[in-house]
Design an enzyme around this catalytic site. Structure first.
Site, PDB file in Angstrom:
ATOM      1  N   ARG A  43     -87.188  56.784  -8.474  1.00 10.40           N
ATOM      2  CA  ARG A  43     -87.888  56.475  -9.718  1.00 10.40           C
ATOM      3  C   ARG A  43     -86.363  56.786 -10.498  1.00 10.40           C
ATOM      4  O   ARG A  43     -86.024  57.746 -10.536  1.00 10.40           O
ATOM      5  CB  ARG A  43     -89.279  56.423 -10.435  1.00 10.40           C
ATOM      6  CG  ARG A  43     -90.190  56.050 -10.288  1.00 10.40           C
ATOM      7  CD  ARG A  43     -91.517  56.427 -10.876  1.00 10.40           C
ATOM      8  NE  ARG A  43     -91.637  57.865  -9.836  1.00 10.40           N
ATOM      9  CZ  ARG A  43     -92.753  59.369  -9.942  1.00 10.40           C
ATOM     10  NH1 ARG A  43     -93.868  58.617 -10.997  1.00 10.40           N
ATOM     11  NH2 ARG A  43     -92.957  59.860  -9.400  1.00 10.40           N
TER      12      ARG A  43
ATOM     13  N   LYS B 197     -89.345  63.708 -11.737  1.00 11.47           N
ATOM     14  CA  LYS B 197     -90.501  64.253 -10.952  1.00 11.47           C
ATOM     15  C   LYS B 197     -89.451  66.152 -12.018  1.00 11.47           C
ATOM     16  O   LYS B 197     -88.822  65.863 -12.898  1.00 11.47           O
ATOM     17  CB  LYS B 197     -89.551  64.206  -9.917  1.00 11.47           C
ATOM     18  CG  LYS B 197     -90.949  63.360  -9.192  1.00 11.47           C
ATOM     19  CD  LYS B 197     -92.521  63.124  -9.666  1.00 11.47           C
ATOM     20  CE  LYS B 197     -92.593  64.975  -9.739  1.00 11.47           C
ATOM     21  NZ  LYS B 197     -94.400  64.634  -9.662  1.00 11.47           N
TER      22      LYS B 197
ATOM     23  N   TYR C 161     -92.316  65.090 -16.447  1.00 10.16           N
ATOM     24  CA  TYR C 161     -93.139  65.399 -15.958  1.00 10.16           C
ATOM     25  C   TYR C 161     -93.061  67.249 -15.512  1.00 10.16           C
ATOM     26  O   TYR C 161     -91.685  67.349 -14.809  1.00 10.16           O
ATOM     27  CB  TYR C 161     -93.181  64.739 -14.192  1.00 10.16           C
ATOM     28  CG  TYR C 161     -94.671  63.034 -15.082  1.00 10.16           C
ATOM     29  CD1 TYR C 161     -95.430  63.237 -15.446  1.00 10.16           C
ATOM     30  CD2 TYR C 161     -93.834  62.061 -14.963  1.00 10.16           C
ATOM     31  CE1 TYR C 161     -96.025  62.144 -16.367  1.00 10.16           C
ATOM     32  CE2 TYR C 161     -94.313  61.219 -14.637  1.00 10.16           C
ATOM     33  CZ  TYR C 161     -95.496  60.988 -15.683  1.00 10.16           C
ATOM     34  OH  TYR C 161     -96.493  59.693 -16.183  1.00 10.16           O
TER      35      TYR C 161
ATOM     36  N   HIS D 169     -95.757  69.436 -14.738  1.00  9.00           N
ATOM     37  CA  HIS D 169     -97.410  70.766 -13.720  1.00  9.00           C
ATOM     38  C   HIS D 169     -96.778  71.332 -13.655  1.00  9.00           C
ATOM     39  O   HIS D 169     -96.465  71.663 -12.417  1.00  9.00           O
ATOM     40  CB  HIS D 169     -97.139  68.870 -12.576  1.00  9.00           C
ATOM     41  CG  HIS D 169     -97.560  68.059 -12.783  1.00  9.00           C
ATOM     42  ND1 HIS D 169     -98.522  67.324 -13.372  1.00  9.00           N
ATOM     43  CD2 HIS D 169     -96.741  66.850 -12.370  1.00  9.00           C
ATOM     44  CE1 HIS D 169     -98.360  65.752 -12.734  1.00  9.00           C
ATOM     45  NE2 HIS D 169     -96.860  66.079 -12.838  1.00  9.00           N
TER      46      HIS D 169
ATOM     47  N   GLU E 213     -96.681  65.011 -19.079  1.00 12.55           N
ATOM     48  CA  GLU E 213     -98.236  64.950 -18.825  1.00 12.55           C
ATOM     49  C   GLU E 213     -99.303  65.191 -19.798  1.00 12.55           C
ATOM     50  O   GLU E 213    -100.504  65.439 -19.218  1.00 12.55           O
ATOM     51  CB  GLU E 213     -98.930  65.599 -17.433  1.00 12.55           C
ATOM     52  CG  GLU E 213     -98.502  67.221 -17.047  1.00 12.55           C
ATOM     53  CD  GLU E 213     -97.018  67.384 -17.426  1.00 12.55           C
ATOM     54  OE1 GLU E 213     -96.567  68.772 -16.842  1.00 12.55           O
ATOM     55  OE2 GLU E 213     -96.706  66.497 -16.668  1.00 12.55           O
TER      56      GLU E 213
ATOM     57  N   ASP F 179    -100.527  66.841  -7.595  1.00  9.31           N
ATOM     58  CA  ASP F 179     -99.882  67.587  -8.950  1.00  9.31           C
ATOM     59  C   ASP F 179    -100.351  68.537  -9.664  1.00  9.31           C
ATOM     60  O   ASP F 179     -99.550  69.275  -9.850  1.00  9.31           O
ATOM     61  CB  ASP F 179     -99.136  66.780  -9.869  1.00  9.31           C
ATOM     62  CG  ASP F 179     -98.513  65.358  -9.279  1.00  9.31           C
ATOM     63  OD1 ASP F 179     -97.287  65.872  -8.288  1.00  9.31           O
ATOM     64  OD2 ASP F 179     -97.591  64.015  -9.326  1.00  9.31           O
TER      65      ASP F 179
END
Length: 372
Positions: A15, A75, A94, A96, A118, A270
């Site tokens: 991505r 990511k 993101y 996490h 997120e 995740d």
């Protein structure tokens, strides 16, 4: 503002943080966008398209991290990336952080402003930047689970929907949110026997209205989870506590008692995973077998369908990316409480309570650190 889009370096992650269309929009707003060479090549987004949209192409991620005011990724930054972040630089991706103390420490030491996709919210209490990937992961979980049920993958040798005269597989979905709902839709489409377990009675009522008698809905208790999991052929872990580590709903003892060759797909990996026996895997080696149960725990599931995922994600992130670039992060966060909820790390401080609790580090209120 100078916006930088590096190529993703996580294993089998294709991505990209911004599409050419998103770049063109940012340039139209008066910003400079630098994209790493080949960042979107794997999914058919070519450097020439980025140049046509107004981006500057550079050879290395180092050039981007050194020059950009804001880094837009997909990511969480890998160790080599967080070491390049600098004081006051905005990171929008993101994160996490709850199950990842090493990354959290790296971001804190860098002095950057890290805003997590997120934990950004919306007026209805949803998570608009997580939802597109949750939709993808939910739908993929059934594809992955069906494949893992094949005997060559270590599974029971079952066809998810059965055939006339042979029972369909029993699919149990823990969590009736975005991922769980999309998993249920796909599993029912394949004619499996589907049960969703959730703590929210109102959500179970909505699912019942949406899908009717084709879907079984059960209120979540330890007894209900144990009984359903032990009878299941495929279990999808789709629970989410925003920003926090996922609760371990399935114990190792339960896994030991499951049917030989049954499958666990942990969408929540995740955030640490909701099965006691889970640990993160990659697209290169997506599964492992423990207690004769197949575990699929890929931490970036949507990366397998990277083109679809990139466009879906950009549709959701672009308005926020533009707000941060147009106004600067302080004004953008102060003027939008939903974007403010995305602030996880600010110049060395953890500013998201669930993350601070999970990591056992001090918490500072997001409003206070930006002076709102």
């Amino acid at each position: 503002m100078r916006i930088g889009v590096p190529k993703e370096i996580k294993v089998h992650e294709y991505r990209v943080g911004m599409t050419p269309s998103a770049v063109r929009e940012a340039v139209h707003h008066g910003h400079e966008v630098t994209v790493q060479k080949g960042a979107g090549f794997a999914i058919g987004l070519l450097d020439e398209q980025y140049v046509a949209a107004g981006a500057k192409i550079v050879d290395t991620a180092e050039e981007i991290f050194a020059s950009a005011d804001m880094i837009v990724k997909v990511k969480e930054p890998q160790p080599s990336e967080w070491k390049q972040l600098r004081e006051g630089q905005i990171l929008f991706t993101y994160l996490h952080l709850a199950p990842d103390p090493e990354q959290a420490r790296g971001l804190m030491e860098s002095g950057c402003i890290a805003i997590a996709y997120e934990t950004v919210t919306d007026a209805r209490g949803g998570l608009p930047l997580l939802a597109p990937m949750s939709e993808v992961a939910g739908r993929m979980s059934i594809q992955a689970g069906a494949h893992c049920l094949e005997i060559a993958q270590g599974g029971r040798g079952m066809l998810l929907g059965g055939v006339p005269g042979v029972p369909a597989a029993k699919v149990v979905i823990l969590g009736g949110g975005v991922s769980g709902t999309n998993a249920a839709r796909m599993a029912m489409g394949l004619e499996a026997h589907v049960t969703v377990i959730d703590l929210n009675l109102h959500r179970l009522y909505e699912l019942d209205l949406q899908f009717g008698p084709s879907l079984n809905t059960i209120y979540s208790t330890v007894d209900a989870i144990e009984e359903s999991v032990l009878g299941a052929d495929l279990v999808i872990g789709a629970v989410l506590v925003p920003g926090a580590a996922a609760p371990k709903l399935v114990s190792e003892d339960m896994v030991k008692k499951m049917k030989k060759g049954s499958v666990l797909v942990d969408i929540a990996i995740d955030q640490g995973g909701c099965f006691a026996t889970s640990h993160p895997t990659t697209h290169a080696e997506p599964t492992f077998i423990k207690h004769e149960v197949v575990h699929y725990c890929v931490a970036n599931m949507p990366g397998a369908v990277a083109r679809t995922s990139t466009f879906a994600l950009n549709n959701a992130t672009l308005p926020f990316t533009l707000a941060l670039a147009d106004k600067g992060y302080k004004e953008a966060l102060a003027g939008n409480p939903h974007l403010l909820a995305g602030l996880n790390v600010h110049r060395g401080d953890i500013t998201y309570k669930a993350v601070s609790e999970a990591l056992g580090v001090p918490f500072k209120d997001a409003k206070s650190v930006i002076g709102a």
